[in-house]
Scaffold this motif. Structure first.
Motif, mmCIF file in Angstrom:
data_model
loop_
_atom_site.group_PDB
_atom_site.id
_atom_site.type_symbol
_atom_site.label_atom_id
_atom_site.label_comp_id
_atom_site.label_asym_id
_atom_site.label_seq_id
_atom_site.Cartn_x
_atom_site.Cartn_y
_atom_site.Cartn_z
ATOM 1 N N LEU A 11 0.841 -1.203 0.000
ATOM 2 C CA LEU A 11 0.000 0.000 0.000
ATOM 3 C C LEU A 11 0.871 1.248 0.000
ATOM 4 C CD1 LEU A 11 -2.495 -1.060 2.835
ATOM 5 C CD2 LEU A 11 -2.756 -1.425 0.357
ATOM 6 N N THR A 12 0.644 2.150 -0.946
ATOM 7 C CA THR A 12 1.449 3.370 -1.029
ATOM 8 C C THR A 12 0.567 4.590 -1.284
ATOM 9 O OG1 THR A 12 1.868 3.329 -3.425
ATOM 10 C CG2 THR A 12 3.328 1.998 -2.032
ATOM 11 N N HIS A 13 1.051 5.744 -0.810
ATOM 12 C CA HIS A 13 0.363 7.028 -1.004
ATOM 13 C C HIS A 13 1.397 8.086 -1.387
ATOM 14 C CE1 HIS A 13 -2.866 5.046 1.215
ATOM 15 N NE2 HIS A 13 -2.020 4.846 2.214
ATOM 16 N N ASP A 14 1.213 8.736 -2.524
ATOM 17 C CA ASP A 14 2.059 9.861 -2.918
ATOM 18 C C ASP A 14 1.441 11.145 -2.369
ATOM 19 O OD1 ASP A 14 3.513 8.011 -4.300
ATOM 20 O OD2 ASP A 14 2.965 8.728 -6.301
ATOM 21 N N VAL A 15 2.146 11.816 -1.480
ATOM 22 C CA VAL A 15 1.626 13.047 -0.871
ATOM 23 C C VAL A 15 1.996 14.212 -1.782
ATOM 24 C CG1 VAL A 15 1.545 14.469 1.201
ATOM 25 C CG2 VAL A 15 1.914 11.998 1.405
ATOM 26 N N ASP A 16 1.119 14.496 -2.748
ATOM 27 C CA ASP A 16 1.373 15.547 -3.733
ATOM 28 C C ASP A 16 0.849 16.902 -3.279
ATOM 29 O OD1 ASP A 16 2.508 13.656 -5.368
ATOM 30 O OD2 ASP A 16 0.710 13.369 -6.585
ATOM 31 N N PHE A 69 6.699 11.603 0.560
ATOM 32 C CA PHE A 69 6.571 13.057 0.669
ATOM 33 C C PHE A 69 7.393 13.776 -0.400
ATOM 34 C CE2 PHE A 69 4.745 11.810 4.617
ATOM 35 C CZ PHE A 69 3.849 12.824 4.926
ATOM 36 N N LEU A 70 6.759 14.772 -1.000
ATOM 37 C CA LEU A 70 7.285 15.509 -2.146
ATOM 38 C C LEU A 70 7.906 16.833 -1.724
ATOM 39 C CD1 LEU A 70 7.343 15.777 -5.329
ATOM 40 C CD2 LEU A 70 5.112 16.900 -5.108
ATOM 41 N N GLN A 71 8.972 17.219 -2.413
ATOM 42 C CA GLN A 71 9.566 18.552 -2.261
ATOM 43 C C GLN A 71 9.677 19.157 -3.654
ATOM 44 O OE1 GLN A 71 13.139 18.373 0.446
ATOM 45 N NE2 GLN A 71 12.490 16.245 0.643
ATOM 46 N N GLU A 72 8.545 19.602 -4.160
ATOM 47 C CA GLU A 72 8.489 20.108 -5.526
ATOM 48 C C GLU A 72 8.932 21.559 -5.600
ATOM 49 O OE1 GLU A 72 9.032 19.867 -8.690
ATOM 50 O OE2 GLU A 72 7.593 18.200 -8.684
ATOM 51 N N GLN A 73 9.555 21.910 -6.706
ATOM 52 C CA GLN A 73 9.969 23.283 -6.935
ATOM 53 C C GLN A 73 8.763 24.177 -7.181
ATOM 54 O OE1 GLN A 73 12.636 22.285 -10.260
ATOM 55 N NE2 GLN A 73 14.285 23.222 -9.088
ATOM 56 N N GLU A 99 8.896 21.874 5.077
ATOM 57 C CA GLU A 99 9.381 22.415 6.341
ATOM 58 C C GLU A 99 8.262 23.029 7.184
ATOM 59 O OE1 GLU A 99 12.238 21.905 7.419
ATOM 60 O OE2 GLU A 99 13.765 21.932 5.839
ATOM 61 N N ALA A 100 7.040 23.077 6.673
ATOM 62 C CA ALA A 100 5.929 23.667 7.410
ATOM 63 C C ALA A 100 5.628 22.841 8.663
ATOM 64 C CB ALA A 100 4.693 23.747 6.528
ATOM 65 N N PRO A 101 5.256 23.503 9.754
ATOM 66 C CA PRO A 101 5.011 22.782 11.012
ATOM 67 C C PRO A 101 3.970 21.668 10.895
ATOM 68 C CG PRO A 101 5.173 25.139 11.432
ATOM 69 C CD PRO A 101 5.170 24.964 9.942
ATOM 70 N N ASP A 102 2.894 21.891 10.120
ATOM 71 C CA ASP A 102 1.867 20.847 10.034
ATOM 72 C C ASP A 102 2.380 19.619 9.291
ATOM 73 O OD1 ASP A 102 1.948 22.137 7.564
ATOM 74 O OD2 ASP A 102 -0.218 22.054 7.261
ATOM 75 N N ILE A 103 3.290 19.818 8.332
ATOM 76 C CA ILE A 103 3.872 18.677 7.617
ATOM 77 C C ILE A 103 4.868 17.948 8.514
ATOM 78 C CG2 ILE A 103 5.168 17.952 5.593
ATOM 79 C CD1 ILE A 103 2.373 18.968 4.962
ATOM 80 N N ASP A 105 4.692 17.733 11.727
ATOM 81 C CA ASP A 105 3.877 16.999 12.689
ATOM 82 C C ASP A 105 3.273 15.750 12.055
ATOM 83 O OD1 ASP A 105 2.324 16.823 15.290
ATOM 84 O OD2 ASP A 105 0.668 17.001 13.864
ATOM 85 N N LEU A 106 2.805 15.878 10.814
ATOM 86 C CA LEU A 106 2.216 14.739 10.113
ATOM 87 C C LEU A 106 3.240 13.626 9.921
ATOM 88 C CD1 LEU A 106 -0.030 13.352 8.488
ATOM 89 C CD2 LEU A 106 0.763 14.662 6.483
ATOM 90 N N ILE A 107 4.428 13.979 9.445
ATOM 91 C CA ILE A 107 5.478 12.984 9.211
ATOM 92 C C ILE A 107 5.809 12.242 10.501
ATOM 93 C CG2 ILE A 107 7.939 12.727 8.696
ATOM 94 C CD1 ILE A 107 7.572 14.927 6.577
ATOM 95 N N ARG A 108 5.923 12.971 11.587
ATOM 96 C CA ARG A 108 6.299 12.342 12.852
ATOM 97 C C ARG A 108 5.169 11.487 13.411
ATOM 98 N NH1 ARG A 108 9.136 18.016 14.461
ATOM 99 N NH2 ARG A 108 11.153 17.592 13.470
ATOM 100 N N ARG A 109 3.915 11.942 13.237
ATOM 101 C CA ARG A 109 2.784 11.136 13.704
ATOM 102 C C ARG A 109 2.687 9.831 12.938
ATOM 103 N NH1 ARG A 109 -2.511 12.441 13.257
ATOM 104 N NH2 ARG A 109 -2.235 14.107 11.726
#
Length: 294
Positions: A11-16, A69-73, A99-103, A105-109
């Motif tokens: 199972l995979t999810h691309d966080v676009d 998780f994506l780091q798009e230009q 680098e946003a705080p909500d992201i 927090d999401l990654i760590r959760r």
């Protein structure tokens, strides 16, 4: 294959796009003639933030998955010639800041809850190893741990060069080999070892948007999913699926959330392992590299 299981469903999810930008809300509302697309313009509304929904579904079924998780230009970083093409505006405007705080927090959760955090290499990074290396380092810094694998954005890749970049950076698997228009076991039933060593390619079996008429009649799409599950079981395959988080919105994309849950439940009923690709990778028996110098 994972001991005790007849096949595996990764199972995979691309966080676009975890946030719906005003530009995209208007763009898709006009293109699809769908006023519900404007919900994101309401203060405090974010119809794309559906991560708790996904976690609840998977937790209820006792499974975990991979989030890339994506780091798009931004558009300001793109070549000037792309500014004349509206497709690039749609692609690059409104992307999120990892680098946003909500992201953060999401990654760590997700990580604390047992979900895999992986790298979603940006649109141009498939042939830019320095850029991909920067993105990997940033994600690992936020995560506080190493990243095992991931997938290139828009499935952009050049084989075997992109995979060579991945393995040189220390990634152990990639799941970019696939299609955004068709589905099935086009690339076989087993993980691919392009360098005959521990690096693995997990071909993508289904991207949700390629399934037929999900929002109109879920039965046709479900018949195809069940057929592929049966094919996976018959061939002791690793079947990999991609469900973008935005496809869990039942108002804009009815059926996809129910189809995802049904897919997991049926795989479990059939005796399949269901989980993130990192765990499937770790279950494999890996050969010693034939050419240590590469």
């Amino acid at each position: 294959m994972i001991p005790g299981y007849d096949f595996a469903l990764g199972l995979t999810h691309d966080v676009d796009r975890p946030h719906q930008s005003p530009i995209h809300a208007v763009y898709y509302a006009l293109r699809e003639r769908n006023p519900s697309r404007l919900r994101g313009l309401k203060p405090g509304s974010n119809p794309y933030w559906l991560f708790d929904d996904i976690m609840e579904i998977e937790d209820d079924l006792g499974v975990r998955s991979s989030f890339y998780f994506l780091q798009e230009q931004s558009m300001l970083q793109r070549p000037l010639e792309e500014w004349r093409d509206s497709r690039h505006w749609v692609e690059h405007i409104g992307r999120y800041d990892i680098e946003a705080p909500d992201i953060h927090d999401l990654i760590r959760r997700l990580n604390d809850g047992g979900w895999e955090i992986g790298l979603h290499g940006s649109y141009s990074s498939y042939d830019k190893p320095e850029l991909l290396s920067e993105q990997k380092a940033t994600l690992e810094r936020i995560l506080g741990d190493s990243v095992v694998g991931g997938r290139q954005h828009c499935l952009n890749m050049t084989a075997p060069d992109t995979w060579r970049h991945h393995t040189d950076l220390g990634l152990q698997y990639d799941s970019s080999l696939g299609s955004s228009s068709t589905y099935g076991f086009e690339h076989g039933y087993d993980p691919i070892r392009p360098f005959d060593d521990e690096f693995v390619v997990f071909p993508l079996t289904i991207m949700e948007r390629t399934l037929p008429n999900v929002s109109e009649s879920i039965d046709e799409a479900w018949a195809e999913c069940e057929r592929l599950l049966e094919e996976a079981a018959e061939n002791e395959a690793v079947m990999t699926v991609l469900w973008h988080p935005t496809y869990y919105d039942e108002e804009e994309r009815p059926g996809y959330r129910r189809l995802y849950r049904r897919l997991i439940e049926r795989a479990q009923e059939m005796g399949g392992y269901v989980g993130p690709l990192a765990e499937i990778y770790q279950s494999l028996e890996h050969p010693v590299a034939v050419d240590a110098e590469r």
